[in-house]
Every structure is written in C-alpha cells, then in structure tokens.
Design an enzyme around this catalytic site. Sequence first.
Site: not given
Ligand code: ITT
Length: 196
Positions: A18, A44, A74, A177
């Site tokens: 996403h 992380e 992040d 973002r």
């Molecule tokens: P990476 O592999 O890039 O780390 P991740 O999903 O684990 O992907 P993060 O560690 O940055 O991402 O954690 C951020 C969490 O916050 C992620 O699991 C999402 O559920 C939520 N999140 C971040 N941005 C969001 C958005 O634009 N809309 C909805 N949820 C979001």
Amino acid sequence: MVDSTRTLKIFFATNNIHKYNEINAICKQHTLIQLKFLQTSLVEIQSSDLEEIAAFSLKKCSGLVKNNPVFVEDSGLFIKQLNGFPGPYSAFIFETIGLKGILTLMEKIRDREAYFQSSIALKIKNKVEIFTGRVKGQISQDISATGWGYDPIFIPQSNGKYTFGELGSKKNVISHRYFATRKMIKFLNKYVILVD
Ligand code: ITT
C-alpha cells in the site's frame, strides 16, 4: 530546469504494498523518478522518533542495491489523549489489538485529535537525507468499510467527516506520505540539476 527526458531509478525498500502504491502514484507524476519495489522485511530499532527508525532501517538494507539510490519509509499514527500511542508501535498494535482495540481505548475520550507521520530516509551517492510529512485529524467513532491500516478510523482535518479509507485516491494528495514524498521529489529534482 529539470531535463524531463532523463529518469532516475530509485528503490523503495518495504514490505507494505500500500505504501509502495501510494508513493509510486505520486512519483509517476514526475517523469524524473522511476520507482522500483524492493520487497524486504526491514530491521527496526526501538525509538520514539520515526526519523531515527527510518535512518536505522535504511542503513541495514542499503547494501541490497549496491550504489543505486534507495529509501525506506517509517510511518505511524499518534493519538494525543493516548500520549502519542501507538506512534512508533503502529504496525505492531495494528496486528495485535487492531482498529477495534484502538476504538475501545478511545471509548470515553472526547478529544479525538491525532496525527499521522511519514518519515522517509533516502540514501543517494552515499549521503542520507530525511524527509517528514504530517497530517492532522481525528479518530472516528466507527470503523469505515474501506481503506488499509488505520485509514478506516482516521478523519483528516481538511475533509470534515470522511476517513482516509473513504477518500480513496483523494487521500494521496493530502496525506502525511504525500507531504514527505513531495519533499523528497523536490530534493531529487535539485540534486540532479546541481550534482549529477
Ligand atoms: P514497512 O515494511 O515499510 O516497514 P510496515 O507496514 O511495517 O511497512 P511501518 O513499520 O511504517 O510499516 O508501520 C506503520 C503502520 O502504520 C503500518 O502497519 C500501517 O498499519 C500504519 N500506517 C502507516 N501509514 C498509514 C496510512 O497511510 N494509512 C493507514 N495506515 C497506515
């Protein structure tokens, strides 16, 4: 002026499709940048600072692409009355207590102010740059039917009653973002003109 016939290939290291789709849609408006999906599980560190977490993850994965430009992102949701929770723990909390758990924690809380933050760490020509974007909003009372992650419970300030989930592609021009990515694109434009 940017030479629009040149493209810059950049890898985005993430496990979250996403995030990739959103940043790719923003980059596509800029012929200069050709985004490549580098699927990987990021390492992380524990920190309250998303910029620090992103910079650390970048250091751990930048070897995967030799000298090509690469970035990580992040992000997290920070709820004022929960002292910034889930913040840097957003991914873990989403997988454990989930959206229902967050709404339960918020049950008796009237002040529902929150913000989303996105911090990008980019490595290009052996230098690291950080770009951060934030968007303010409110935690909804209910979970909307559409959207990924926390999108079904986050109502951005500029859109009155609709959650990010309900806004569909409109989210991508007002989100945390989007603001972080625009800063990176602006930097890359300058970089190519001045240095490359
Ligand atoms: P990476 O592999 O890039 O780390 P991740 O999903 O684990 O992907 P993060 O560690 O940055 O991402 O954690 C951020 C969490 O916050 C992620 O699991 C999402 O559920 C939520 N999140 C971040 N941005 C969001 C958005 O634009 N809309 C909805 N949820 C979001």
